[in-house]
Motif scaffolding. Structure first.
Motif, PDB file in Angstrom:
ATOM      1  N   THR A 115       0.847  -1.191   0.000  1.00 57.84           N
ATOM      2  CA  THR A 115       0.000   0.000   0.000  1.00 57.84           C
ATOM      3  C   THR A 115       0.886   1.245   0.000  1.00 57.84           C
ATOM      4  O   THR A 115       0.635   2.197  -0.745  1.00 57.84           O
ATOM      5  CB  THR A 115      -0.934  -0.021   1.233  1.00 57.84           C
ATOM      6  N   PHE A 116       1.941   1.235   0.801  1.00 63.76           N
ATOM      7  CA  PHE A 116       2.893   2.357   0.822  1.00 63.76           C
ATOM      8  C   PHE A 116       3.483   2.569  -0.581  1.00 63.76           C
ATOM      9  O   PHE A 116       3.529   3.696  -1.092  1.00 63.76           O
ATOM     10  CB  PHE A 116       4.010   2.086   1.847  1.00 63.76           C
ATOM     11  N   LEU A 117       3.916   1.481  -1.222  1.00 61.69           N
ATOM     12  CA  LEU A 117       4.552   1.595  -2.539  1.00 61.69           C
ATOM     13  C   LEU A 117       3.566   2.118  -3.577  1.00 61.69           C
ATOM     14  O   LEU A 117       3.883   3.022  -4.355  1.00 61.69           O
ATOM     15  CB  LEU A 117       5.102   0.232  -2.978  1.00 61.69           C
ATOM     16  N   ALA A 118       2.348   1.558  -3.568  1.00 56.56           N
ATOM     17  CA  ALA A 118       1.344   1.967  -4.554  1.00 56.56           C
ATOM     18  C   ALA A 118       0.974   3.438  -4.352  1.00 56.56           C
ATOM     19  O   ALA A 118       0.886   4.205  -5.316  1.00 56.56           O
ATOM     20  CB  ALA A 118       0.111   1.071  -4.442  1.00 56.56           C
ATOM     21  N   LYS A 119       0.822   3.855  -3.093  1.00 60.22           N
ATOM     22  CA  LYS A 119       0.469   5.260  -2.820  1.00 60.22           C
ATOM     23  C   LYS A 119       1.587   6.211  -3.237  1.00 60.22           C
ATOM     24  O   LYS A 119       1.331   7.350  -3.607  1.00 60.22           O
ATOM     25  CB  LYS A 119       0.190   5.450  -1.325  1.00 60.22           C
ATOM     26  N   ALA A 120       2.810   5.711  -3.149  1.00 58.96           N
ATOM     27  CA  ALA A 120       3.952   6.543  -3.550  1.00 58.96           C
ATOM     28  C   ALA A 120       4.098   6.579  -5.076  1.00 58.96           C
ATOM     29  O   ALA A 120       5.012   7.209  -5.600  1.00 58.96           O
ATOM     30  CB  ALA A 120       5.228   6.006  -2.908  1.00 58.96           C
ATOM     31  N   GLY A 121       3.207   5.880  -5.773  1.00 59.57           N
ATOM     32  CA  GLY A 121       3.247   5.878  -7.238  1.00 59.57           C
ATOM     33  C   GLY A 121       4.340   4.975  -7.788  1.00 59.57           C
ATOM     34  O   GLY A 121       4.725   5.113  -8.950  1.00 59.57           O
ATOM     35  N   PRO A 123       5.981   1.271  -8.988  1.00 55.41           N
ATOM     36  CA  PRO A 123       5.370   0.146  -9.707  1.00 55.41           C
ATOM     37  C   PRO A 123       5.343  -1.144  -8.875  1.00 55.41           C
ATOM     38  O   PRO A 123       6.390  -1.618  -8.431  1.00 55.41           O
ATOM     39  CB  PRO A 123       6.279  -0.014 -10.923  1.00 55.41           C
ATOM     40  N   VAL A 124       4.155  -1.681  -8.666  1.00 57.67           N
ATOM     41  CA  VAL A 124       4.002  -2.978  -7.982  1.00 57.67           C
ATOM     42  C   VAL A 124       3.027  -3.835  -8.783  1.00 57.67           C
ATOM     43  O   VAL A 124       2.237  -3.304  -9.568  1.00 57.67           O
ATOM     44  CB  VAL A 124       3.450  -2.835  -6.532  1.00 57.67           C
ATOM     45  N   THR A 125       3.036  -5.131  -8.547  1.00 57.24           N
ATOM     46  CA  THR A 125       2.061  -6.000  -9.207  1.00 57.24           C
ATOM     47  C   THR A 125       0.673  -5.705  -8.617  1.00 57.24           C
ATOM     48  O   THR A 125       0.573  -5.270  -7.468  1.00 57.24           O
ATOM     49  CB  THR A 125       2.348  -7.484  -8.914  1.00 57.24           C
ATOM     50  N   ALA A 126      -0.370  -5.986  -9.411  1.00 55.15           N
ATOM     51  CA  ALA A 126      -1.739  -5.800  -8.901  1.00 55.15           C
ATOM     52  C   ALA A 126      -1.903  -6.675  -7.665  1.00 55.15           C
ATOM     53  O   ALA A 126      -1.415  -7.812  -7.627  1.00 55.15           O
ATOM     54  CB  ALA A 126      -2.733  -6.208  -9.983  1.00 55.15           C
ATOM     55  N   VAL A 257      15.818  -3.435  -2.047  1.00 58.68           N
ATOM     56  CA  VAL A 257      14.585  -3.468  -2.847  1.00 58.68           C
ATOM     57  C   VAL A 257      14.713  -4.628  -3.825  1.00 58.68           C
ATOM     58  O   VAL A 257      15.668  -4.671  -4.607  1.00 58.68           O
ATOM     59  CB  VAL A 257      14.380  -2.155  -3.632  1.00 58.68           C
ATOM     60  N   GLU A 258      13.766  -5.558  -3.770  1.00 63.79           N
ATOM     61  CA  GLU A 258      13.747  -6.676  -4.718  1.00 63.79           C
ATOM     62  C   GLU A 258      12.769  -6.349  -5.838  1.00 63.79           C
ATOM     63  O   GLU A 258      11.651  -5.908  -5.565  1.00 63.79           O
ATOM     64  CB  GLU A 258      13.306  -7.957  -4.018  1.00 63.79           C
ATOM     65  N   PHE A 259      13.194  -6.612  -7.065  1.00 64.71           N
ATOM     66  CA  PHE A 259      12.379  -6.273  -8.237  1.00 64.71           C
ATOM     67  C   PHE A 259      12.158  -7.495  -9.132  1.00 64.71           C
ATOM     68  O   PHE A 259      13.027  -8.371  -9.223  1.00 64.71           O
ATOM     69  CB  PHE A 259      13.106  -5.282  -9.148  1.00 64.71           C
ATOM     70  N   ASN A 270       8.991  -6.072  -5.874  1.00 61.31           N
ATOM     71  CA  ASN A 270       8.407  -7.251  -5.221  1.00 61.31           C
ATOM     72  C   ASN A 270       8.342  -7.030  -3.722  1.00 61.31           C
ATOM     73  O   ASN A 270       7.279  -7.034  -3.135  1.00 61.31           O
ATOM     74  CB  ASN A 270       9.207  -8.514  -5.563  1.00 61.31           C
ATOM     75  N   GLU A 271       9.502  -6.821  -3.094  1.00 65.14           N
ATOM     76  CA  GLU A 271       9.436  -6.548  -1.655  1.00 65.14           C
ATOM     77  C   GLU A 271      10.648  -5.780  -1.168  1.00 65.14           C
ATOM     78  O   GLU A 271      11.647  -5.642  -1.858  1.00 65.14           O
ATOM     79  CB  GLU A 271       9.200  -7.821  -0.840  1.00 65.14           C
TER      80      GLU A 271
END
Ligand code: AMP
Length: 391
Positions: A115-121, A123-126, A257-259, A270-271
């Motif tokens: 949620t933090f990553l998505a709110k920060a704009g 890119p994360v998986t759905a 940061v894992e991508f 990813n995480e």
């Protein structure tokens, strides 16, 4: 370069919450620079405790013990992000905790992290929050299959995860994550996995170890190759995402940061791990300043060290599976030139348990990869050179 006025200098004592291999390698770096190290965890004779000056054994929820521990050190850091929030808060009464309990709070829970990553704009998986089998069915309808169900808290190394290919898998997946708060994540058909280990100092300076390629087996890191063989633009994008994450979380410390890198060259986070990471172990041997020394420098308010990598490197994990037919052949593996052996002092070798790693240093990443794989094969080869342990 000026040293922060409040710097915690050599001779001081650092407290580490957690007692695994990350704390062990941190303690080695700290002791080399003249610091003392105290470690706190519920276990005895731990990988960190064997190297630390003092090993405190108490449950994380014994907050009096946590406060006493924090009172005996100049700063508290951690090597394990699943330390309960109350433990970090109790420690903060008596010493600075770096990175802060807020960083721990977000990164120890997949849903909060995503949620933090998505709110920060970023890119994360759905993903969707899932609290029951019926919510799982609805989430799968929304994001599509295949997908991966992951427990929201306390997951690592692929634990608490289940792949879902069809609605027939809903029940078993829900049971596999322990019938508790979970996150359903779209499955990424990735081209590669990479990570960036980065550090941020008390005064906001940022540094990083570039992009590393990671290969997993059964959800557990198997091999890391540094530097990753990906286009420079991908490295730059990954580093910029890492920089943004460390800044937004206001990290003082090291964070990985894992991508996923998808087939269109797009990066998805990813995480996050708010500490040194398995994919940065090569820095112990290959870089001027290892990720562990960098953690020490950041939490002590010292200037960041040079991240220059002296030679290409590859790291192979040594899991407990290698012990299934007895003690691995250390002499054979150490006979491979330019390969460094690291063992974590764990006495019980369970399958899937990280017991140690090998790092190969070479003129090219291809050579380093070939060397580290050869050295690892030698650990379990019989006298005819045949492998006895399937990997
Ligand atoms: P994690 O514990 O979430 O890092 O997952 C461990 C490993 O499982 C990852 O490094 C990937 O290899 C794989 N994995 C996790 N999530 C996904 C996903 N959404 N799509 C594809 N593979 C995944």
């Amino acid at each position: 370069m000026s040293i922060d006025r409040k710097a915690i200098l050599p001779g001081s004592t650092i407290g580490v919450l957690g007692s695994g291999q990350l704390g062990r390698m941190f303690a080695m770096a700290a002791r080399r620079m003249g610091y003392r190290v105290h470690t706190f965890s519920p276990d005895e004779d731990t990988p960190t405790g064997q190297v630390a000056d003092v090993e405190v054994t108490a449950p994380y929820d014994d907050l009096d013990a946590v406060r006493k521990f924090a009172s005996s050190v100049s700063v508290v850091t951690f090597e394990f992000e699943n330390v309960p929030g109350e433990t970090a808060a109790a420690a903060a009464c008596c010493a600075p905790v770096r990175p802060s309990g807020d960083v721990l709070h977000i990164t120890q829970h997949r849903l909060r992290e995503k949620t933090f990553l998505a709110k920060a704009g970023l890119p994360v998986t759905a993903f969707r929050r899932v609290m029951s089998v019926s919510e799982l069915a609805e989430a799968a309808r929304q994001i599509g299959l295949p997908a991966i169900l992951k427990s929201a808290g306390f997951g690592y190394d692929g634990k608490g995860q289940a792949r879902i290919y069809s609605p027939a898998d809903f029940e078993s997946a829900w049971q596999a994550v322990g019938e508790t708060e979970a996150v359903l994540e779209a499955f990424v058909d990735f081209e590669r996995e990479i990570s960036v280990v980065a550090a941020r100092s008390l005064d906001g300076q940022f540094t990083h170890y570039g992009a590393v390629e990671n290969r997993h087996e059964n959800g557990i890191l198997d091999i890391s190759i540094a530097p990753a063989g990906v286009p420079e633009q991908v490295v730059q994008n990954a580093v910029e995402i890492a920089r943004e994450i460390l800044e937004k979380l206001d990290v003082t410390g090291v964070l990985c940061v894992e991508f996923f890198l998808d087939k269109n060259g797009r990066l998805l986070v990813n995480e996050l791990a708010p500490r040194p990471h398995n994919s940065g172990h090569f820095t112990f041997d290959a870089n001027i300043t290892s990720q562990f020394e960098q953690q020490l420098r950041t939490v002590c308010g010292l200037p960041l060290g040079s991240v220059v990598q002296l030679t290409p490197a590859a790291m192979a994990n040594l899991l407990g599976d290698l012990w299934q037919d007895g003690e691995p052949d250390w002499a054979a593996a150490t006979a491979v030139a330019d390969v460094k052996l690291h063992l974590y002092g764990k006495s019980i070798a369970r399958p899937g348990r990280k017991m140690g790693h090998l790092t190969a240093l070479a003129r090219t990443t291809e050579q380093a990869l070939a060397d580290v794989q050869r050295a690892r094969r030698k650990l379990t080869a019989d006298s005819c050179g045949t492998k006895t342990v399937p990997r």
